[in-house]
Enzyme design. Structure first.
Site, mmCIF file in Angstrom:
data_model
loop_
_atom_site.group_PDB
_atom_site.id
_atom_site.type_symbol
_atom_site.label_atom_id
_atom_site.label_comp_id
_atom_site.label_asym_id
_atom_site.label_seq_id
_atom_site.Cartn_x
_atom_site.Cartn_y
_atom_site.Cartn_z
ATOM 1 N N ARG A 54 39.889 -20.716 39.864
ATOM 2 C CA ARG A 54 40.214 -20.473 41.269
ATOM 3 C C ARG A 54 40.305 -18.971 41.524
ATOM 4 N NH1 ARG A 54 45.678 -23.190 42.160
ATOM 5 N NH2 ARG A 54 45.940 -22.446 40.021
ATOM 6 N N ASP A 56 41.057 -15.698 44.121
ATOM 7 C CA ASP A 56 41.940 -15.349 45.225
ATOM 8 C C ASP A 56 41.146 -14.794 46.395
ATOM 9 O OD1 ASP A 56 44.364 -15.154 46.492
ATOM 10 O OD2 ASP A 56 45.286 -13.878 44.970
ATOM 11 N N ARG A 204 43.166 -8.242 37.663
ATOM 12 C CA ARG A 204 43.415 -7.083 38.536
ATOM 13 C C ARG A 204 44.570 -6.231 38.023
ATOM 14 N NH1 ARG A 204 44.249 -8.730 44.297
ATOM 15 N NH2 ARG A 204 44.693 -10.845 43.613
#
Length: 288
Positions: A54, A56, A204
């Site tokens: 998944r 973001d 990230r």
């Protein structure tokens, strides 16, 4: 009703989506694909679309993988052609195929590979790709970034680089973490990160930590301090979503899929006999 499992290989520009997961009133990749598949095959009840990783809001994908169970009479090639005609240009289903027995896009995955793209003062910006790269001030040293990343390889708790999610473990096996200059005209820095699965915002956050080292703002040993934290490290910046792309998801041969699914559903631990093959059933794939 007899069904069979189909695999979808998907790419998308995440700029115009609120991430992968369907959300009421939001434009998402899952929501858009589910809507069109159900329209095209007149599927009732609605399609359950399961994804490898998944992503973001704002994160892109070239190598996303999902699976769906559809009526046996649905022809995968025909569905692929029809989707190509109706989907908007920022999402493409590159292939629809019959999945092997025991295939599960999420739990059968061996690893996911992401690339985070950066421009520094040594790069030559290209306005045509600006929405897929993040600019950082100063100069980055890819070799230093790779040295820092190599200290994080293997099985460990990545809580320092993750957003907490109830019921989800932060134990992961990092298989690759290296930086280098791109070979295109921009000469930007590309950070490749590959793991069996990822925690929420892990890539990230890793990028933010390695940028701090690669820019000279933090010494190389600082990465060890961060990694040893027992909670999310406040000095680690979560980089913007725009620079991140899911490039590839790998799966074992068909005769090993069932074994892999069983391993992936096992709860992770840091026990000495733990292999790099297990994944947490609550968070496998992650949210980047």
């Amino acid at each position: 009703m007899t069904t069979r499992r189909l695999r979808l290989d998907i790419g998308y520009d995440g700029s115009g989506f609120r991430g992968w997961a369907a959300q009421p009133g939001q434009r998402t990749v899952q929501g858009l694909l589910t809507e069109w598949i159900d329209r095209l095959v007149r599927n009732r009840p609605p399609t359950q679309l399961v994804v490898a990783g998944r992503t973001d809001a704002g994160v892109h994908a070239r190598g996303q993988v999902a699976h769906i169970d559809l009526p046996l009479e649905v022809d995968p090639d025909d569905l692929g052609h029809r989707l190509a005609r109706v989907l908007p240009p920022d999402v493409v289903v590159t292939r629809v195929s019959v999945a092997p027995a025991d295939f599960d896009a999420r739990f059968a995955a061996l690893w996911r590979r992401y690339v985070y793209r950066l421009w520094d003062d040594n790069s030559v910006p290209d306005p045509l790709v600006r929405h897929h790269v993040v600019r950082v001030p100063g100069s980055l040293d890819p070799q230093l970034m790779t040295m820092a990343g190599s200290r994080l390889l293997g099985l460990r708790d990545f809580v320092a680089f993750s957003k907490h999610r109830d019921g989800a473990t932060t134990i992961r096996t990092l298989l690759e973490c290296r930086a280098g200059r791109g070979e295109d005209r921009c000469h930007g820095v590309e950070l490749t990160v590959r793991a069996d699965a990822f925690c929420h915002s892990m890539v990230r956050s890793l990028t933010g930590a390695l940028v701090a080292v690669g820019s000279g703002r933090r010494p190389l040993d600082w990465i060890d301090e961060v990694a040893s934290s027992t909670r999310r490290h406040g000095a680690v910046r979560v980089m913007p979503a725009a620079g991140l792309c899911l490039e590839e998801v790998a799966y074992p041969p068909p005769d090993q899929l069932a074994t892999r699914v069983g391993q992936s559903r096992a709860v992770r631990s840091l026990a000495p006999d733990y292999g790099c093959r297990s994944a947490d059933r609550h968070a496998s794939g992650g949210l980047q």
